[in-house]
Design an enzyme around this catalytic site. Structure first.
Site, PDB file in Angstrom:
ATOM      1  N   MET A   1      60.165  15.998  12.538  1.00  0.00           N
ATOM      2  CA  MET A   1      60.098  15.526  13.942  1.00  0.00           C
ATOM      3  C   MET A   1      59.246  14.214  13.820  1.00  0.00           C
ATOM      4  SD  MET A   1      58.959  17.191  17.476  1.00  0.00           S
ATOM      5  CE  MET A   1      59.276  18.690  16.940  1.00  0.00           C
ATOM      6  N   PRO A   2      60.010  13.157  13.426  1.00  0.00           N
ATOM      7  CA  PRO A   2      59.261  11.766  13.448  1.00  0.00           C
ATOM      8  C   PRO A   2      58.844  11.478  14.805  1.00  0.00           C
ATOM      9  CG  PRO A   2      61.437  11.748  12.297  1.00  0.00           C
ATOM     10  CD  PRO A   2      61.456  12.943  12.967  1.00  0.00           C
ATOM     11  N   TYR A   3      57.579  10.736  14.524  1.00  0.00           N
ATOM     12  CA  TYR A   3      57.045  10.302  16.183  1.00  0.00           C
ATOM     13  C   TYR A   3      56.846   8.861  15.629  1.00  0.00           C
ATOM     14  CZ  TYR A   3      53.738   9.017  19.632  1.00  0.00           C
ATOM     15  OH  TYR A   3      53.230   8.559  20.937  1.00  0.00           O
ATOM     16  N   PHE A  42      61.123  10.816  18.107  1.00  0.00           N
ATOM     17  CA  PHE A  42      60.583  10.133  19.150  1.00  0.00           C
ATOM     18  C   PHE A  42      59.876   8.909  18.944  1.00  0.00           C
ATOM     19  CE2 PHE A  42      60.403  14.730  19.407  1.00  0.00           C
ATOM     20  CZ  PHE A  42      60.643  15.218  20.773  1.00  0.00           C
TER      21      PHE A  42
END
Length: 70
Positions: A1-3, A42
C-alpha cells in the site's frame, strides 16, 4: 500500500486539474515500475506557504533571488 506525499510551494495557483494529473501520474508510475495496485495507492499533495520553505539555509524566495543573480 504505497503512500506518496508531494509537497509544493503555494504560488502561482496550482489548479485542481494539475493536482489530479500529478495524482494520476504518480499512481501510474508506481503501477508500472513497482507493480503496485492503483486501488491501494495513496497520493497526498500539501501546499506549503513560501515563508515555510527553505533551500540551502535560506527562505526559498531569497534562495531564488540568489540563483537568479548569478
Amino acid at each position: 500500500m504505497p503512500y506518496v506525499n508531494i509537497k509544493i510551494t503555494r504560488e502561482g495557483g496550482t489548479t485542481p486539474a494539475q493536482k489530479a494529473e500529478l495524482i494520476k501520474g504518480v499512481t501510474n508510475l508506481l503501477a508500472e515500475v513497482l507493480d503496485k495496485s492503483p486501488a491501494t495507492t495513496f497520493v497526498v499533495i500539501n501546499e506549503v506557504e513560501m515563508e515555510d520553505w527553505g533551500v540551502g539555509g535560506l527562505p526559498v524566495e531569497d534562495y531564488r533571488r540568489q540563483i537568479a543573480a548569478k
